[in-house]
Motif scaffolding. Structure first.
Motif: not given
Length: 702
Positions: A485-495
């Motif tokens: 299941a996808p993680d809807k809160k996954e980030w695709w950039m670092t802070p």
């Protein structure tokens, strides 16, 4: 911003100088690491505008970019080690200095073995060990070169290609997956079934950035092709190959065939053309040539039932080339690309050759970046979340997070209110649009969870091995999501990335901590400047959820056409005007922007700027904006927007962006203002001035 269905192109990839990943994270379930207390936003004390950068000799209505930034441009030189210079670069420099301080501090602290901090310090130290790199020569790459040499038939070639496949995390901004990887793998939720992650096979295999570098007929691209073939020969000769020039021609000719097989940028951005679920068992029938059983087994994908073919015609043609081209040609090609891919971590002679071609020839950059900066970027790319955790603890206060979150909420509310007021949109479409805006996830500063790097081996005396193992670890991380299941809160950039992103499949946005710095966001500045700069960035990303790509996805991230035919016709008529507007811009003599190629980003710029302007006025609560530094609130708002897009760019880099990027160059993004009615009133822009558009010709989308 690049545009993928899961990851809508970063805001200004070419000009914001975004660091890919800088220092990466600790325990995956660590608590958010910002300060606990939420401070009240300080009272505005400054205008937030660079007054010295304005050229008042230019009429705003003739060239608003020159008006806002002309004096800055005249006084500013692009550093010798860069292809461009922009507002984002100054913010990037601040983040880079902070990251350097963090890494140097870790080295002095001597962290324990196996910790993220130790891995960060060792990765960086290994990259900086120039003497060790020189002493080892090409030996660290020998296992890979031996694997190429061992290829003896179609099956072993297919296995090598499969074993070398790596993760593509930004498919639409990089429509060619670089180096010897003939294909790249993108992992995201299914386009029509958002309940699980699936894999998308992407075209790749070119040593230059895009097919147009091989196929375009102008003299500049012809010069690039000649330089590339010479570069191939130089690399092979340095590596001790006999007949280097003959092999270089063979390799170049093969890449020319690969380029002709590729889909172009516009077709790769058409999400409907990418929605091609192929059963893994059918690849041999759909795209004969490769031994797909061997390929998928080596790529650790043989357990998948289905893989989507992102560019199906290209995959067919690339597979056919594997069978039709001589085996020795492929071996020469793979040997060159193995060296080319790792040139920066081989002895200086290799790194210098690579920079001379990719830095100077293709981008016009005269000087290579200092090694410590390259080491920092590489460490960030390998261990991004680990450093991100350290970065936000030290540099991102809770007060900034809270204030930006409020701005995002205000702009989202403005967008929802604007939908209600659209006379052309049917009630059914309005309902879906508002539902999407209401459920859009907002990520400000940093993610809720962090990447686990426990399985990544980092050795202090193996810089090349560290880099290759990090690439493999990223691939394992991506393939590990398949079927889940996808993680809807996954980030695709670092802070610590100076950028922002809209994620249509997740119906989410990420605003990393590093971009939330002056002049994009200045806690000490008046709201007008903050709404004109970071507010327009926020509006841009919100709008991506409803542009020509985002409007194809519903609130669940499912590919679904939720427009009525009438709504779609109105939307297309408006966007056609925007295409024509950008087609008219000439970047270099004879080289025009492509309004269709940059359409999604241009839509987001127009809609985002309008939303930010409306939200700014709403934030005033009916009060008059103060006059600061002799400027009204509206003047500061529009100037902040244009100054956020100030940039200088070398011609070669400008050409590269126009040819292959989904974003218009910064100068023309600053001219977005000509579509906003309030800009005309604010700067008294009159008919006859260069940027003037009649009211009916101004693009209004949302």
């Amino acid at each position: 911003m690049t545009a993928s269905p899961l990851r809508r192109a970063p805001l200004a990839l070419a000009l914001f100088c975004a660091v890919s990943t800088l220092l990466a994270g600790c325990a995956p379930d660590a608590a958010p690491p910002a300060a606990q207390a939420t401070a009240e936003a300080p009272k505005a004390a400054t205008s937030g505008i660079d007054l010295a950068g304005i050229d008042k000799a230019v009429k705003p209505g003739d060239d608003f970019d020159e008006y806002a930034n002309g004096a800055w441009k005249r006084a500013t030189e692009i550093p010798a080690d860069r292809a461009s210079l922009s507002t984002g670069f100054y913010v990037f420099e601040k983040a880079e200095k902070r990251l350097s301080d963090l890494v140097q501090g870790l080295e002095k602290a001597n962290p324990g073995a196996g910790t993220n901090e130790r891995k960060i310090a060792d990765f960086y130290a290994a990259y900086m060990d120039e003497a060790g790199i020189e002493a080892r020569g090409i030996a660290p790459l020998q296992p890979k070169l031996d694997a190429v040499n061992a290829i003896s038939d179609a099956a072993s070639l297919s296995r090598y290609l499969g074993a070398g496949m790596r993760a593509d995390t930004d498919p639409l901004n990089a429509t060619n997956f670089y180096t010897e990887n003939l294909f790249g793998l993108f992992v995201a939720q299914g386009l029509e079934d958002p309940s699980k992650n699936v894999g998308y096979l992407m075209q790749g295999g070119l040593g230059m950035p895009d097919r147009e570098y091989y196929l375009a007929g102008d003299k500049d691209m012809a010069a690039n092709r000649a330089a590339y073939q010479a570069y191939i020969a130089d690399i092979l000769e340095l590596a001790g190959d006999a007949d280097a020039e003959k092999k270089a021609k063979t390799i170049f000719d093969l890449e020319m065939k690969i380029a002709k097989a590729h889909a172009n940028v516009v077709d790769s951005q058409d999400i409907h053309k990418t929605n091609n679920p192929w059963a893994v068992a059918d690849y041999a029938k759909n795209a004969p040539g490769i031994d797909w059983t061997a390929f998928f087994d080596a790529a650790k994908l043989n357990g998948q039932q289905t893989l989507f073919a992102w560019q199906p015609d290209a995959i067919r043609k690339l597979s056919a080339l594997v069978a039709s081209e001589p085996l020795q040609a492929w071996k020469d090609y793979l040997r060159f690309h193995a060296i080319n891919h790792s040139a920066g971590l081989l002895p200086k002679a290799y790194a210098d050759l690579s920079f001379a071609f990719y830095g100077t020839q293709l981008n016009g950059t005269g000087k290579q970046r200092d090694r410590w900066k390259r080491a920092l970027g590489a460490t960030d790319g390998a261990l991004g979340d680990a450093i991100g955790q350290l970065y936000v603890k030290q540099y991102f206060p809770a007060s900034s997070k809270a204030r930006v979150e409020d701005m995002v909420k205000n702009i989202l509310a403005t967008f929802r209110d604007g939908v209600d007021k659209l006379e052309w949109m049917t009630p059914e479409t309005k309902k879906t649009a508002k539902a999407k805006a209401e459920t859009m996830l907002i990520g400000v500063g940093y993610p809720d969870s962090w990447r686990d790097y426990s399985s990544l081996e980092v050795k202090r005396d193996d810089p090349l091995g560290n880099a290759l193992r990090a690439e493999e670890a990223e691939y394992r991380h991506q393939t590990g999501k398949l079927g889940k299941a996808p993680d809807k809160k996954e980030w695709w950039m670092t802070p610590q990335t100076v950028n922002a992103v809209q994620l249509p499949l997740q119906n989410a946005m990420n605003f990393p901590a590093a971009i939330l710095e002056a002049p994009f966001f200045d806690p000490a500045a008046d709201d007008a400047a903050n709404y004109g700069s970071i507010g327009a960035v926020i509006g841009h990303e919100v709008s991506h959820g409803f542009d020509n790509l985002g409007s194809e996805f519903d609130a669940e991230g499912r590919l679904r056409n939720w427009w009525t035919p009438e709504d779609a016709a109105h939307f297309k008529a408006a966007t056609d005007k925007l295409v024509a507007q950008y087609d008219a811009y000439e970047a270099l003599p004879g080289l025009h922007l492509s309004g269709k190629q940059t359409l999604g980003e241009n839509i987001a710029d127009v809609a985002g700027l309008q939303a930010a302007y409306t939200a700014y006025h709403k934030s005033l609560g009916g009060k008059e904006a103060p006059v600061i530094d002799g400027m009204t609130g509206d003047e500061r708002f529009f100037l902040a927007f244009a100054q956020a897009w100030r940039a200088k760019q070398r011609d070669a880099a400008l050409r590269a962006q126009v040819v292959g990027d989904g974003h218009a160059p910064a100068r023309w993004r600053a001219l977005t203002v000509r579509n906003i009615d309030a800009w005309y009133e604010t700067f008294k822009v009159a008919e006859g001035e260069t940027l003037y558009l009649k009211p009916q010709d101004r693009v209004r989308i949302w």
